[in-house]
Motif scaffolding. Sequence first.
Motif, PDB file in Angstrom:
ATOM      1  N   CYS A 225      62.786 -72.906  31.656  1.00  0.00           N
ATOM      2  CA  CYS A 225      62.945 -72.399  29.933  1.00  0.00           C
ATOM      3  C   CYS A 225      63.709 -72.758  29.683  1.00  0.00           C
ATOM      4  O   CYS A 225      64.010 -73.485  28.658  1.00  0.00           O
ATOM      5  N   THR A 226      65.586 -73.170  30.569  1.00  0.00           N
ATOM      6  CA  THR A 226      66.087 -73.765  29.793  1.00  0.00           C
ATOM      7  C   THR A 226      66.666 -75.301  30.249  1.00  0.00           C
ATOM      8  O   THR A 226      67.650 -75.917  29.728  1.00  0.00           O
ATOM      9  N   LEU A 227      65.586 -76.110  31.245  1.00  0.00           N
ATOM     10  CA  LEU A 227      65.776 -77.379  31.173  1.00  0.00           C
ATOM     11  C   LEU A 227      66.082 -77.918  30.311  1.00  0.00           C
ATOM     12  O   LEU A 227      66.929 -78.982  30.169  1.00  0.00           O
ATOM     13  N   SER A 228      65.593 -77.961  29.090  1.00  0.00           N
ATOM     14  CA  SER A 228      64.893 -79.276  28.026  1.00  0.00           C
ATOM     15  C   SER A 228      66.294 -79.457  27.810  1.00  0.00           C
ATOM     16  O   SER A 228      67.216 -79.782  27.449  1.00  0.00           O
TER      17      SER A 228
ATOM     18  N   LYS B 237      65.736 -84.320  38.128  1.00  0.00           N
ATOM     19  CA  LYS B 237      65.999 -82.390  38.286  1.00  0.00           C
ATOM     20  C   LYS B 237      64.380 -81.504  38.314  1.00  0.00           C
ATOM     21  O   LYS B 237      64.161 -80.483  39.399  1.00  0.00           O
ATOM     22  N   VAL B 238      63.693 -82.781  38.327  1.00  0.00           N
ATOM     23  CA  VAL B 238      61.969 -82.232  38.568  1.00  0.00           C
ATOM     24  C   VAL B 238      61.581 -82.763  39.958  1.00  0.00           C
ATOM     25  O   VAL B 238      61.089 -82.195  40.941  1.00  0.00           O
ATOM     26  N   ILE B 239      61.397 -83.968  39.491  1.00  0.00           N
ATOM     27  CA  ILE B 239      59.981 -85.084  40.345  1.00  0.00           C
ATOM     28  C   ILE B 239      60.613 -85.608  41.900  1.00  0.00           C
ATOM     29  O   ILE B 239      59.919 -84.543  42.551  1.00  0.00           O
ATOM     30  N   PHE B 240      62.111 -85.898  41.763  1.00  0.00           N
ATOM     31  CA  PHE B 240      62.954 -85.825  43.547  1.00  0.00           C
ATOM     32  C   PHE B 240      62.560 -84.679  44.567  1.00  0.00           C
ATOM     33  O   PHE B 240      62.490 -84.367  45.418  1.00  0.00           O
TER      34      PHE B 240
END
Lengths: 216, 209
Positions: free
Chosen positions: A98-101, B129-132
């Motif tokens: 939720c907080t990432l963006s 943050k997400v893919i790697f």
Amino acid sequence: MLEIDHLGKKMNGIDLIKDFSLTVRKREIVSIVGESGSGKTTFIRVLNQLDVPDEGQIRLDNDVLFTSHESDKKANKKIGLVFQDFQLFPNLTVKENCTLSPILNKDLSKKEAELKADELLKKLAIDDKQAVYPKELSGGQKQRVAIARALMLEPQILCLDEPTSALDHETANRFGELLISIIKNDVGVIMITHDLRFAETFSDRIVSSRQFLNKS
Amino acid sequence: MLWSALPSIIGGLELTLKLFGLVLVVSLPLGLVVAVVKVYGPKFLQRLITLYIYVMRGTPLLLQLMFVFFGLPYIGVTLDRFPAAVFAFVLNYAAYFAEIFRGGMVGVPTGQFEALKVLGISHFKGYRKVIFPQVLKTTLPSIGNEVLALVKDTSLVYILGLGEVLRAGQIAANRYASLIPFIFVGALYLIVTGVISYLLNKIEKQYQI
Ligand SMILES: Nc1ncnc2c1ncn2[C@@H]1O[C@H](COP(=O)(O)OP(=O)(O)OP(=O)(O)O)[C@@H](O)[C@H]1O
Ligand SMILES: [Mg+2]
């Protein structure tokens, strides 16, 4: 108010959407129903700039979001999307999803973002799963997290692709009530559904995907 | 008397570990960069990388070592033994790591990239943050295999006359006409690979989300 004007979209040379116009107001739930393969998902993808339209213009409160020629990347966040398969980030906890963006884009401080996520997750009755990873959630729980993640950006329009397909009757009803509480914050909802009973109960308007090609 | 061979064997181990560590630290990030360019870079670079990976994986590492140390001087490029070994190993291992990373990157569902886009997250931040992290998780077992292979492959540098641990063991075995040095060297390898396996396991567990 979202205004879709003379939208056109071909897929593999075939018209899926042609000269289609639609207006969605705040506090309104619009359901899109229709045959498989009739372009419902494609329509929502175009609204979210995941696919480029061939023709037409899309405006939000008189701001041109994009036309077939150009797209304004920044405007993107005003329209939110909950994917049919949610696409939560498996390496992040519910709260981090939720907080990432907001944190990465510096829309909110870390603290503000976490407070806001707390609030939303509580509202969606899933705050007990904050620290959990997506794979430990049920389908319905994932859906609520995906909705919370989208609402974190305060979109003016929230799109949902077949949100009830994985829900039983009772959960679907609760989900419908949830949508109604969401639109109270000046949000408009566009959802695709195959569940006509659900669409009739919870939406203000039902649009058949036959209208994408101006058929009745 | 066998004890007198110990310092040279320990010295050899030191060289082996130094080579191993250096190659790992350089070839892992290099492999990642190569993979990213192969997936997202311009066409001509993609082709170049395909060729590079084909050559690195299609010829023996031993030949590559000889090429760098004995071959390159003929065209005026002379490297010392150790830098030559590091250079050849880095080129070779970066190619293997690149293929592993590329596989991991291609394996991330497009929906994840689309989710990032819809959330207004830039490519670079989204990747970080997400893919790697997902790529790392799926590729860790294969990376681990390569890391263990690297420990053992370092013995190939004996061909350049570098006194790594196996060469030190062989010299000792000859001098004392004994097989004990070989057993000793084998035990050293087992200890090193054992420690590394243990560490790899720990890392894998940490990413086992
Ligand atoms: N990436 C793509 N490349 C080529 N054709 C595609 C692509 N995505 C969708 N299509 C085609 O576009 C048409 C509309 O697909 P879309 O997913 O929008 O339908 P839908 O109305 O959402 O169907 P369903 O109810 O089954 O989800 C289909 O004929 C499909 O094959
Ligand atoms: Mg669909």
